[in-house]
Design a protein around this motif. Structure first.
Motif, PDB file in Angstrom:
ATOM      1  N   SER A 146       0.809  -1.216   0.000  1.00 47.04           N
ATOM      2  CA  SER A 146       0.000   0.000   0.000  1.00 47.04           C
ATOM      3  C   SER A 146       0.843   1.267   0.000  1.00 47.04           C
ATOM      4  O   SER A 146       0.345   2.338  -0.313  1.00 47.04           O
ATOM      5  CB  SER A 146      -0.941   0.009   1.201  1.00 47.04           C
ATOM      6  OG  SER A 146      -0.189  -0.014   2.400  1.00 47.04           O
ATOM      7  N   SER A 147       2.109   1.165   0.366  1.00 45.42           N
ATOM      8  CA  SER A 147       3.000   2.320   0.322  1.00 45.42           C
ATOM      9  C   SER A 147       4.420   1.826   0.046  1.00 45.42           C
ATOM     10  O   SER A 147       4.729   0.650   0.250  1.00 45.42           O
ATOM     11  CB  SER A 147       2.952   3.093   1.633  1.00 45.42           C
ATOM     12  OG  SER A 147       3.606   2.373   2.646  1.00 45.42           O
ATOM     13  N   PRO A 148       5.304   2.712  -0.393  1.00 46.15           N
ATOM     14  CA  PRO A 148       6.680   2.290  -0.680  1.00 46.15           C
ATOM     15  C   PRO A 148       7.417   1.753   0.548  1.00 46.15           C
ATOM     16  O   PRO A 148       8.297   0.919   0.424  1.00 46.15           O
ATOM     17  CB  PRO A 148       7.349   3.561  -1.199  1.00 46.15           C
ATOM     18  CG  PRO A 148       6.245   4.406  -1.696  1.00 46.15           C
ATOM     19  CD  PRO A 148       5.067   4.085  -0.837  1.00 46.15           C
ATOM     20  N   THR A 149       7.051   2.202   1.721  1.00 40.65           N
ATOM     21  CA  THR A 149       7.740   1.720   2.923  1.00 40.65           C
ATOM     22  C   THR A 149       7.390   0.276   3.247  1.00 40.65           C
ATOM     23  O   THR A 149       8.158  -0.410   3.918  1.00 40.65           O
ATOM     24  CB  THR A 149       7.386   2.599   4.137  1.00 40.65           C
ATOM     25  OG1 THR A 149       5.976   2.609   4.313  1.00 40.65           O
ATOM     26  CG2 THR A 149       7.903   4.000   3.946  1.00 40.65           C
ATOM     27  N   GLU A 150       6.246  -0.195   2.778  1.00 40.93           N
ATOM     28  CA  GLU A 150       5.827  -1.575   3.049  1.00 40.93           C
ATOM     29  C   GLU A 150       6.208  -2.541   1.936  1.00 40.93           C
ATOM     30  O   GLU A 150       5.933  -3.735   2.038  1.00 40.93           O
ATOM     31  CB  GLU A 150       4.320  -1.619   3.269  1.00 40.93           C
ATOM     32  CG  GLU A 150       3.867  -0.833   4.482  1.00 40.93           C
ATOM     33  CD  GLU A 150       2.366  -0.809   4.611  1.00 40.93           C
ATOM     34  OE1 GLU A 150       1.689  -1.526   3.856  1.00 40.93           O
ATOM     35  OE2 GLU A 150       1.870  -0.062   5.456  1.00 40.93           O
ATOM     36  N   ALA A 151       6.819  -2.067   0.876  1.00 42.53           N
ATOM     37  CA  ALA A 151       7.198  -2.925  -0.250  1.00 42.53           C
ATOM     38  C   ALA A 151       8.443  -3.726   0.129  1.00 42.53           C
ATOM     39  O   ALA A 151       9.533  -3.180   0.287  1.00 42.53           O
ATOM     40  CB  ALA A 151       7.464  -2.092  -1.487  1.00 42.53           C
ATOM     41  N   SER A 152       8.282  -5.022   0.270  1.00 38.08           N
ATOM     42  CA  SER A 152       9.395  -5.871   0.712  1.00 38.08           C
ATOM     43  C   SER A 152      10.416  -6.100  -0.400  1.00 38.08           C
ATOM     44  O   SER A 152      11.552  -6.459  -0.117  1.00 38.08           O
ATOM     45  CB  SER A 152       8.854  -7.211   1.208  1.00 38.08           C
ATOM     46  OG  SER A 152       8.158  -7.866   0.163  1.00 38.08           O
ATOM     47  N   TRP A 153      10.032  -5.905  -1.636  1.00 36.16           N
ATOM     48  CA  TRP A 153      10.940  -6.174  -2.753  1.00 36.16           C
ATOM     49  C   TRP A 153      11.840  -4.979  -3.088  1.00 36.16           C
ATOM     50  O   TRP A 153      12.710  -5.087  -3.934  1.00 36.16           O
ATOM     51  CB  TRP A 153      10.156  -6.606  -3.992  1.00 36.16           C
ATOM     52  CG  TRP A 153       9.233  -5.546  -4.509  1.00 36.16           C
ATOM     53  CD1 TRP A 153       9.532  -4.578  -5.407  1.00 36.16           C
ATOM     54  CD2 TRP A 153       7.872  -5.334  -4.158  1.00 36.16           C
ATOM     55  NE1 TRP A 153       8.452  -3.771  -5.636  1.00 36.16           N
ATOM     56  CE2 TRP A 153       7.407  -4.218  -4.872  1.00 36.16           C
ATOM     57  CE3 TRP A 153       7.000  -5.979  -3.295  1.00 36.16           C
ATOM     58  CZ2 TRP A 153       6.119  -3.747  -4.762  1.00 36.16           C
ATOM     59  CZ3 TRP A 153       5.717  -5.498  -3.193  1.00 36.16           C
ATOM     60  CH2 TRP A 153       5.292  -4.406  -3.916  1.00 36.16           C
ATOM     61  N   LEU A 154      11.644  -3.841  -2.424  1.00 36.41           N
ATOM     62  CA  LEU A 154      12.479  -2.672  -2.662  1.00 36.41           C
ATOM     63  C   LEU A 154      13.611  -2.604  -1.634  1.00 36.41           C
ATOM     64  O   LEU A 154      13.424  -2.934  -0.467  1.00 36.41           O
ATOM     65  CB  LEU A 154      11.660  -1.387  -2.564  1.00 36.41           C
ATOM     66  CG  LEU A 154      10.602  -1.139  -3.629  1.00 36.41           C
ATOM     67  CD1 LEU A 154       9.821   0.124  -3.317  1.00 36.41           C
ATOM     68  CD2 LEU A 154      11.219  -1.056  -5.000  1.00 36.41           C
ATOM     69  N   THR A 155      14.765  -2.150  -2.097  1.00 36.44           N
ATOM     70  CA  THR A 155      15.864  -1.913  -1.168  1.00 36.44           C
ATOM     71  C   THR A 155      15.617  -0.602  -0.433  1.00 36.44           C
ATOM     72  O   THR A 155      14.707   0.158  -0.785  1.00 36.44           O
ATOM     73  CB  THR A 155      17.213  -1.844  -1.917  1.00 36.44           C
ATOM     74  OG1 THR A 155      17.179  -0.697  -2.777  1.00 36.44           O
ATOM     75  CG2 THR A 155      17.466  -3.095  -2.731  1.00 36.44           C
ATOM     76  N   ASP A 156      16.416  -0.323   0.576  1.00 33.76           N
ATOM     77  CA  ASP A 156      16.234   0.915   1.333  1.00 33.76           C
ATOM     78  C   ASP A 156      16.442   2.146   0.455  1.00 33.76           C
ATOM     79  O   ASP A 156      15.719   3.142   0.588  1.00 33.76           O
ATOM     80  CB  ASP A 156      17.196   0.951   2.525  1.00 33.76           C
ATOM     81  CG  ASP A 156      16.794  -0.047   3.609  1.00 33.76           C
ATOM     82  OD1 ASP A 156      15.598  -0.425   3.643  1.00 33.76           O
ATOM     83  OD2 ASP A 156      17.657  -0.427   4.419  1.00 33.76           O
ATOM     84  N   ASP A 157      17.422   2.090  -0.441  1.00 30.93           N
ATOM     85  CA  ASP A 157      17.646   3.217  -1.351  1.00 30.93           C
ATOM     86  C   ASP A 157      16.463   3.410  -2.297  1.00 30.93           C
ATOM     87  O   ASP A 157      16.046   4.544  -2.569  1.00 30.93           O
ATOM     88  CB  ASP A 157      18.925   3.002  -2.166  1.00 30.93           C
ATOM     89  CG  ASP A 157      20.174   3.079  -1.310  1.00 30.93           C
ATOM     90  OD1 ASP A 157      20.118   3.754  -0.253  1.00 30.93           O
ATOM     91  OD2 ASP A 157      21.183   2.471  -1.689  1.00 30.93           O
ATOM     92  N   GLU A 158      15.916   2.319  -2.807  1.00 28.58           N
ATOM     93  CA  GLU A 158      14.763   2.405  -3.711  1.00 28.58           C
ATOM     94  C   GLU A 158      13.537   2.926  -2.968  1.00 28.58           C
ATOM     95  O   GLU A 158      12.736   3.680  -3.530  1.00 28.58           O
ATOM     96  CB  GLU A 158      14.482   1.046  -4.334  1.00 28.58           C
ATOM     97  CG  GLU A 158      15.538   0.597  -5.317  1.00 28.58           C
ATOM     98  CD  GLU A 158      15.352  -0.838  -5.769  1.00 28.58           C
ATOM     99  OE1 GLU A 158      15.829  -1.157  -6.875  1.00 28.58           O
ATOM    100  OE2 GLU A 158      14.730  -1.636  -5.039  1.00 28.58           O
ATOM    101  N   LYS A 159      13.366   2.533  -1.703  1.00 26.44           N
ATOM    102  CA  LYS A 159      12.249   3.049  -0.907  1.00 26.44           C
ATOM    103  C   LYS A 159      12.378   4.559  -0.716  1.00 26.44           C
ATOM    104  O   LYS A 159      11.387   5.290  -0.798  1.00 26.44           O
ATOM    105  CB  LYS A 159      12.199   2.354   0.452  1.00 26.44           C
ATOM    106  CG  LYS A 159      11.704   0.932   0.393  1.00 26.44           C
ATOM    107  CD  LYS A 159      11.680   0.311   1.764  1.00 26.44           C
ATOM    108  CE  LYS A 159      11.276  -1.149   1.683  1.00 26.44           C
ATOM    109  NZ  LYS A 159      11.219  -1.791   2.989  1.00 26.44           N
TER     110      LYS A 159
END
Length: 111
Positions: A11-24
């Protein structure tokens, strides 16, 4: 497909498990820059006034009303016209087909 997206799309970029911290961080900056990511669940009068000042609101309203009223009337009162011996539904459909053909012939340029 929609059911899969409902369960697996964050639901938000912070909850996306497939993104790295930089991508978030990049995704959150993009959301902040576009001013589209904040979730405020309280009524804001200025947004209401802004909506009524936007010409797109009135265009969408006219579009939906002009398409919804005729369709709603035919759906709701189509059987009534048959029971009162008014113009039958087939006559109305034939007239509509003739109108559509006429309009399409008028709007298409002939080469």
């Amino acid at each position: 497909m929609g059911v899969l997206l409902f369960f697996f799309l964050a639901s938000s970029p912070t909850e996306a498990s497939w993104l790295t911290d930089d991508e978030k961080t990049i995704a959150l900056e993009r959301v902040r820059e576009n001013k589209t990511g904040s979730e405020v669940w309280r009524f804001n009068k200025s947004q209401l006034f802004e909506c009524f000042m936007d010409p797109r609101f009135y265009m969408m309203f006219l579009l939906l009303v002009s398409t919804g009223l005729p369709n709603g009337g035919l759906t709701a009162f189509g059987e009534l016209s048959d029971s009162l011996n008014w113009v039958s539904t087939t006559d109305m459909c034939a007239g509509l087909r003739l109108l559509l053909v006429s309009v399409s012939l008028l709007t298409n340029p002939r080469f």
